[in-house]
Write an enzyme that holds these catalytic residues in place. Structure first.
Site, PDB file in Angstrom:
ATOM      1  N   HIS A 241       0.814  -1.219   0.000  1.00 17.98           N
ATOM      2  CA  HIS A 241       0.000   0.000   0.000  1.00 17.98           C
ATOM      3  C   HIS A 241       0.846   1.267   0.000  1.00 17.98           C
ATOM      4  O   HIS A 241       1.910   1.339   0.589  1.00 17.98           O
ATOM      5  CB  HIS A 241      -0.983   0.011   1.177  1.00 17.98           C
ATOM      6  N   ASN A 242       0.332   2.259  -0.746  1.00 20.39           N
ATOM      7  CA  ASN A 242       0.910   3.599  -0.831  1.00 20.39           C
ATOM      8  C   ASN A 242       2.248   3.664  -1.571  1.00 20.39           C
ATOM      9  O   ASN A 242       2.909   4.708  -1.564  1.00 20.39           O
ATOM     10  CB  ASN A 242       1.082   4.234   0.557  1.00 20.39           C
TER      11      ASN A 242
END
Length: 342
Positions: A241-242
């Site tokens: 994620h991210n």
């Protein structure tokens, strides 16, 4: 059977043709196996010896190697790039049959362009937008609010979660998952265990991106996970994620990127590279296979870690010596200090 004359192929490659322009070509093969209705290519000098017995109808060659083959020749600046271009002419997977298969399930609020192909057992959620020329293979699942751009191909059994944005001319291979939850949990210091952090971001994938089979790209916790334009990703890669992956970066199989890593443009990651989280890797960085990246890389260049294979007996000796390095360094430092005093 698809066939082209050598003149048509030369024009497609912007090549200089030396030989029979009217010869029909039906495919591509390696130097050692090509027949007289196939084209081959020489991209590495170590294979020059194969030209003497090559039966290809024509060979793609660089200017410096043109004299090595007596048959029909296609002379180009970059034989390997020319081969890549030629492969598009003979790709049998690029069939397209517009329409929605009767077994597909399409939500009423979804917008599916009439030129799109929706295969058997596809599920398309609410508010999904499928643009022109998109091909969805059997068993694809598209979550609510997702958007897939013109001409993209999503192959069998891919899962695209809600609100994921995919650009135009992308290819996503079978069993890949895009937009699943990132690995976000907070320790519960009262009751023990873990408290899930719901992942409220999504995934944005640029244009002309190709993603291999069984790869997982997690949605962001708050901000989106972003894959730039022209990125190529091999099979069984995990992007957490991210993460942000810059334009035209290439990632080979079994690489793993921990959360919030930012990768620049035009980078390459060889097989099984691991990247720790919250790092920055600048543009034009090249990481060799099985390297473990634990610190940010702020200067372009080539980086490596680990040791290559060696006989087990030798490896065991070296492993013992590795454990002795700290003591050895301390002894050397002590000797240097004594020398300074004298």
């Amino acid at each position: 059977m698809t066939s082209y004359t050598l003149r048509e192929i030369a024009d497609a490659l912007s090549a200089r043709l030396e030989g029979n322009a009217g010869l029909l070509i039906t495919g591509i093969a390696g130097l050692g196996r090509a027949e007289n209705d196939q084209v081959s290519f020489l991209a590495q000098s170590r294979f020059r010896s194969l030209l003497a017995d090559c039966n290809a109808g024509a060979v793609i060659l660089g200017e410096a190697d043109g004299h090595l083959f007596a048959g029909n020749k296609l002379i180009v600046d970059d034989p390997y790039f020319a081969y890549a271009t030629l492969s598009h002419l003979f790709d049998k997977s690029l069939t397209h049959n517009p329409g929605v298969h009767p077994s597909a399930v399409v939500a009423e609020s979804a917008q599916v362009d009439s030129s799109a192909e929706v295969g058997p057992n596809v599920v398309i959620g609410e508010r999904v937008v499928i643009e022109s020329g998109v091909k969805l293979g059997p068993g694809v699942v598209i979550g609510a609010g997702a958007h897939i751009g013109d001409g993209s191909r999503v192959l069998a059994n891919v899962s695209i979660y809600h609100d994921v944005i995919i650009g135009h001319s992308c290819v996503i291979h079978s069993n890949t998952v895009i937009g699943s939850d990132g690995f976000g949990y907070a320790p519960d210091r009262v009751q023990g265990g873990w408290r899930k952090i719901h992942q409220l971001g999504s995934v944005q994938i640029g244009n002309r991106v190709e993603i291999g089979a069984s790869t997982a790209i997690d949605r962001g916790a708050l901000n989106d996970t972003v894959i730039g334009n022209g990125v190529i990703i091999d099979n069984q890669v995990h992007i957490a994620h991210n993460c942000v992956i810059g334009d035209n970066t290439a990632i080979a199989g079994n690489c793993g990127f921990a959360g919030s890593t930012v990768v620049g443009k035009n980078c390459t990651f060889a097989g099984a590279v691991g990247v720790a989280g919250h790092l920055e890797i600048t543009d034009n960085v090249h990481i060799s296979g099985m390297t473990m990246v634990t610190k940010s890389i702020l200067e372009p260049g080539s980086y490596s870690s680990g040791t290559s294979a060696m006989p087990s007996r030798e490896w065991r000796k070296n492993a013992v010596r590795f454990n002795q390095l700290n003591d050895l360094a301390s002894r050397v430092k002590a000797l240097e200090n004594n020398n300074d005093k004298t």
